[in-house]
Design a protein around this motif. Sequence first.
Motif, short mmCIF file in Angstrom:
data_model
loop_
_atom_site.label_atom_id
_atom_site.label_comp_id
_atom_site.label_asym_id
_atom_site.label_seq_id
_atom_site.Cartn_x
_atom_site.Cartn_y
_atom_site.Cartn_z
N SER A 226 0.44 -1.41 0.32
CA SER A 226 0.18 -0.04 0.02
C SER A 226 0.57 1.37 -0.60
CB SER A 226 -1.17 0.29 1.46
OG SER A 226 -2.24 -1.02 0.97
N CYS B 161 -6.71 -3.23 -3.31
CA CYS B 161 -6.77 -3.01 -1.75
C CYS B 161 -7.73 -3.84 -1.14
CB CYS B 161 -6.76 -1.17 -1.47
SG CYS B 161 -8.48 -0.46 -3.00
N THR C 238 -5.57 -3.92 4.51
CA THR C 238 -5.14 -2.98 4.16
C THR C 238 -5.40 -1.01 3.65
OG1 THR C 238 -5.26 -2.67 1.37
CG2 THR C 238 -4.35 -3.77 2.52
N HIS C 239 -6.47 -1.43 4.01
CA HIS C 239 -8.17 0.03 3.79
C HIS C 239 -8.82 0.28 4.95
CE1 HIS C 239 -5.94 0.59 0.29
NE2 HIS C 239 -6.53 1.86 0.15
N PRO D 148 -5.60 4.98 4.03
CA PRO D 148 -6.27 4.46 3.67
C PRO D 148 -7.55 5.45 2.70
CG PRO D 148 -6.78 4.78 5.99
CD PRO D 148 -5.79 5.31 5.36
N CYS E 26 -7.23 -0.24 -5.60
CA CYS E 26 -7.21 0.82 -6.33
C CYS E 26 -6.01 1.85 -6.86
CB CYS E 26 -6.73 1.74 -4.31
SG CYS E 26 -8.19 1.18 -3.67
#
Length: 344
Positions: free
Chosen positions: A98, A114, A118-119, A132, A276
């Motif tokens: 990321s 993503c 990660t988010h 994020p 993303c």
Amino acid sequence: MTMYLREARSGRNCDTRPDQAALAAALLTALCVSATLPTTAHAQTGPYPNRPIKMIVPVAPGGGADAVARMVADKMSQSLGKTIVVENKAGGSGSIASIEVARAEPDGYTLVQCYVATHSTNPAVLKLSYDPIADFAPVGMMGKTSNVLVVSSDSTAKTLQDFISLARAKPGVLNFSSAGAGSATHLIMEYLENQAKVDLTHIPYKGAAPAMQDLLAGRVDAMFPSLTTALPHIKSGKLRALAVASEARDPAAPEVPTVAEQGFPGFSAIQWWGLCAPAKTPAPVVATLNKALNDALGQPAIQARFVEMAAEPTPISPAQFGAFLKEEAGKWSKLVKDTNLKVD
């Protein structure tokens, strides 16, 4: 020096020293070259995409997220007319990949798969070197699936309540594997620990694939992976499913009850994957990628494969995906705060 340049341009013969004449000629050459650079750069830009695209997958090869990424990338490549090269970069529960994409040039040629870690879950419990929301341009969602609590078929736990009873009888003895600290596979189990008032030992791995391998080998006691990752092993009889974390039973495994219906009302969590780009990626580029992604998800072959993987393709717009990311981040942050979850 100005005099020598002017004389060189006019073409008059001058009584200059050789080194001064050479300098003037070199400067003229540099001016001519620099004058052509804007035209060259413009010619190289062209329509997007005009070269291969890199999609970084933040987990090790072999897990559900990796399988989804490769399948989608292949179909998107066909739609875009340029190859999407998948590169696995596990570590830090997805934060390494990321960070790389957050700092990449926002030109649409470096993307990240993503996902919930990660988010959603990572930002709720870990100190990260990326934001994020602010550091990314949401492209779209690939799909979603349930998470499922699984144990080895050799385990004495036949139900969720059996598992909880074993954990209460031996605090800290039972362990579980995860795709990494702060991942959904970690945080959902922490959530269950909090709700059931049990103490389990966490063993983090670099991705779901190695975590699953050790569960299958009998080196760990349990895991809360995506149903996409676990279903083949459940069907083969190597693993036993005790509960799904979704609000309702999953159509791919309707015989498996939810955590909520087994004494923990309101318990709900899902696994999801998206796409993303770096923040400030031009809107037309994001739109091109979103169309290619949604076109891929609409193909019958992809939809059939998703069903086989116990996943649901989820074509949405960049704006809808952006709203979803904000909602997810807020949900997990609130959950961590309300339950006082601590992640070491």
